[in-house]
Design a protein around this motif. Structure first.
Motif, short mmCIF file in Angstrom:
data_model
loop_
_atom_site.label_atom_id
_atom_site.label_comp_id
_atom_site.label_asym_id
_atom_site.label_seq_id
_atom_site.Cartn_x
_atom_site.Cartn_y
_atom_site.Cartn_z
N MET A 1 0.83 -1.19 0.00
CA MET A 1 0.00 0.00 0.00
C MET A 1 0.88 1.26 0.00
SD MET A 1 -1.31 0.44 3.93
CE MET A 1 -2.00 1.99 3.46
N ILE A 2 0.30 2.35 -0.44
CA ILE A 2 1.00 3.64 -0.49
C ILE A 2 0.26 4.59 0.44
CG2 ILE A 2 1.94 5.44 -1.95
CD1 ILE A 2 2.84 2.63 -2.76
N PRO A 3 0.81 4.90 1.61
CA PRO A 3 0.09 5.76 2.55
C PRO A 3 0.05 7.21 2.09
CG PRO A 3 2.28 5.26 3.39
CD PRO A 3 2.10 4.43 2.15
N ALA A 4 -1.00 7.90 2.51
CA ALA A 4 -1.12 9.33 2.26
C ALA A 4 -0.81 10.09 3.55
CB ALA A 4 -2.53 9.65 1.79
N PHE A 5 -0.29 11.29 3.41
CA PHE A 5 0.10 12.11 4.55
C PHE A 5 -0.50 13.50 4.46
CE2 PHE A 5 3.50 9.06 3.89
CZ PHE A 5 3.87 8.66 5.17
N GLN A 6 -0.79 14.08 5.62
CA GLN A 6 -1.08 15.51 5.68
C GLN A 6 0.18 16.29 5.99
OE1 GLN A 6 -4.27 15.95 8.55
NE2 GLN A 6 -5.83 15.53 7.00
N ASP A 7 1.01 15.75 6.88
CA ASP A 7 2.26 16.41 7.28
C ASP A 7 3.28 15.32 7.59
OD1 ASP A 7 4.22 18.15 8.16
OD2 ASP A 7 3.34 18.42 10.15
N ARG A 8 4.02 14.91 6.57
CA ARG A 8 4.93 13.77 6.68
C ARG A 8 6.19 14.15 7.45
NH1 ARG A 8 8.54 11.42 1.84
NH2 ARG A 8 8.98 9.30 2.57
N THR A 9 6.44 13.48 8.57
CA THR A 9 7.67 13.61 9.33
C THR A 9 8.31 12.23 9.44
OG1 THR A 9 6.50 13.40 11.44
CG2 THR A 9 6.87 15.62 10.61
N LEU A 10 9.61 12.22 9.80
CA LEU A 10 10.36 10.97 9.78
C LEU A 10 11.17 10.77 11.06
CD1 LEU A 10 11.92 11.24 6.18
CD2 LEU A 10 9.72 10.22 6.80
N PHE A 11 11.37 9.49 11.38
CA PHE A 11 12.34 9.12 12.42
C PHE A 11 13.23 8.05 11.81
CE2 PHE A 11 13.35 6.28 16.16
CZ PHE A 11 14.31 7.12 16.71
N PHE A 12 14.53 8.35 11.71
CA PHE A 12 15.53 7.38 11.26
C PHE A 12 16.28 6.86 12.49
CE2 PHE A 12 15.61 9.01 6.80
CZ PHE A 12 15.69 7.79 6.14
N ALA A 13 16.38 5.53 12.61
CA ALA A 13 17.22 4.91 13.64
C ALA A 13 18.29 4.10 12.92
CB ALA A 13 16.38 4.02 14.55
N PHE A 14 19.55 4.51 13.07
CA PHE A 14 20.67 3.83 12.44
C PHE A 14 21.38 2.97 13.50
CE2 PHE A 14 20.18 7.89 10.16
CZ PHE A 14 20.07 7.46 8.85
N SER A 15 21.65 1.72 13.17
CA SER A 15 22.22 0.84 14.20
C SER A 15 23.18 -0.17 13.59
CB SER A 15 21.09 0.09 14.92
OG SER A 15 20.31 -0.66 14.02
N THR A 16 24.00 -0.72 14.47
CA THR A 16 24.86 -1.86 14.15
C THR A 16 24.63 -2.92 15.22
OG1 THR A 16 26.69 -0.81 15.34
CG2 THR A 16 26.62 -0.50 12.96
N PHE A 17 25.07 -4.13 14.96
CA PHE A 17 24.75 -5.23 15.87
C PHE A 17 25.85 -6.27 15.83
CE2 PHE A 17 23.10 -6.31 11.73
CZ PHE A 17 23.37 -7.66 11.59
N THR A 18 25.83 -7.16 16.81
CA THR A 18 26.72 -8.31 16.85
C THR A 18 25.89 -9.58 16.65
OG1 THR A 18 26.51 -8.52 19.25
CG2 THR A 18 28.32 -7.15 18.43
N GLY A 19 26.57 -10.67 16.31
CA GLY A 19 25.85 -11.93 16.18
C GLY A 19 25.30 -12.15 14.79
N GLU A 20 24.29 -13.00 14.70
CA GLU A 20 23.75 -13.42 13.41
C GLU A 20 22.73 -12.43 12.87
OE1 GLU A 20 22.12 -17.29 13.84
OE2 GLU A 20 24.06 -18.26 14.20
N ARG A 21 22.82 -12.20 11.58
CA ARG A 21 21.90 -11.27 10.92
C ARG A 21 20.45 -11.74 11.03
NH1 ARG A 21 22.08 -6.96 7.32
NH2 ARG A 21 19.95 -6.18 7.29
N ALA A 22 20.24 -13.05 10.93
CA ALA A 22 18.87 -13.57 10.98
C ALA A 22 18.21 -13.25 12.32
CB ALA A 22 18.88 -15.08 10.74
N THR A 23 18.97 -13.31 13.41
CA THR A 23 18.42 -12.99 14.73
C THR A 23 18.03 -11.52 14.81
OG1 THR A 23 19.80 -14.70 15.74
CG2 THR A 23 18.91 -13.01 17.21
N PHE A 24 18.90 -10.65 14.30
CA PHE A 24 18.64 -9.21 14.26
C PHE A 24 17.39 -8.92 13.44
CE2 PHE A 24 19.27 -5.16 11.98
CZ PHE A 24 19.48 -4.28 13.02
N ASP A 25 17.29 -9.51 12.24
CA ASP A 25 16.14 -9.26 11.37
C ASP A 25 14.85 -9.74 12.01
OD1 ASP A 25 17.79 -8.18 9.43
OD2 ASP A 25 17.88 -10.01 8.22
N ARG A 26 14.88 -10.91 12.62
CA ARG A 26 13.67 -11.46 13.24
C ARG A 26 13.20 -10.58 14.38
NH1 ARG A 26 15.46 -16.05 13.90
NH2 ARG A 26 16.20 -15.88 16.05
N TRP A 27 14.13 -10.11 15.21
CA TRP A 27 13.75 -9.24 16.32
C TRP A 27 13.13 -7.95 15.80
CZ3 TRP A 27 16.00 -4.35 17.39
CH2 TRP A 27 15.49 -3.73 18.55
#
Length: 240
Positions: A1-27
């Motif tokens: 779907m393509i959402p519509a906005f009246q006043d589009r604002t954003l929150f970016f969270a940039f992160s790094t992790f240890t361990g397996e990628r699959a565990t990170f993605d699942r969480w």
């Protein structure tokens, strides 16, 4: 779907992790994103990593790691307070594999969204790729804003795959506790449907041919990130 906005604002969270990628993605997909979906203003979320796309000349590649993009409608203040409440109460727990502190940005728009003719044909955002361009927006920004909205963005949106662009600055909303906030004067976000390669080649062609000219107030090199999706777009409940 393509959402519509009246006043589009954003929150970016940039992160790094240890361990397996699959565990990170699942969480992220099965626990973390569902936790924030009922937060005030929440419209949807999607996750990205740095793409293999070769940087453009005159840009400085930035890599903040994995990027979670939360799209909001209206002020992000309510979203911030709810996430802070969940963290403080223990309702939201960040696992040990999340390397802290992570980087985060609340962004508010300084332009309306610009859409290419391809935008209306989109059925979903699952294959959305992003090009983030960081630059210095002067205090007296009238000429800068005019050039971006009336000249530069239309030129970029003519490149293959581009569907939407919008300009943002750091929001006045207080950052979440315990995060690092990158210094951002201005961020232009370009969205493509599909791979970024054809877009990059067309922008490169425009720059080399002189069809696209960067004015002197665009100080080189400016920061740039090419991002590819690693999750579908998750819409919030009731999003239209």
């Amino acid at each position: 779907m393509i959402p519509a906005f009246q006043d589009r604002t954003l929150f970016f969270a940039f992160s790094t992790f240890t361990g397996e990628r699959a565990t990170f993605d699942r969480w992220y997909d099965e626990e973390h994103i569902p936790q924030v979906m009922d937060s005030p203003g929440m419209v949807g979320a999607q996750r990205f990593v740095v793409a293999d796309t070769k940087p453009l000349s005159g840009t400085e590649p930035i890599d903040y790691g994995h990027a979670a993009l939360y799209e909001l409608d209206g002020s992000p203040a309510g979203f911030r307070e709810e996430v802070k409440r969940m963290l403080m109460s223990g309702d939201m727990v960040l696992p040990d594999f999340m390397i802290q502190p992570f980087k985060a940005l609340f962004l508010e728009p300084v332009s309306e969204p610009h859409h290419s003719e391809r935008f209306d044909k989109l059925e979903d955002l699952d294959d959305r790729h992003l090009w983030l361009v960081f630059s210095d927006r002067p205090e007296d920004s009238a000429e800068y804003d005019r050039w971006y909205d009336e000249e530069h963005i239309p030129q970029v949106l003519s490149a293959p795959g581009f569907v939407r662009a919008q300009r943002f600055v750091t929001s006045g909303v207080k950052p979440l506790p315990g995060v690092v906030t990158p210094e951002v004067s201005h961020l232009a976000i370009y969205e493509t449907s599909g791979d970024l390669g054809p877009m990059r080649e067309d922008v490169k062609r425009q720059l080399i041919s002189g069809d696209m000219v960067l004015p002197d107030f665009m100080k080189l090199p400016f920061g740039s990130m090419f991002l590819r999706p690693v999750s579908p777009f998750f819409p919030a409940k009731g999003t239209k």
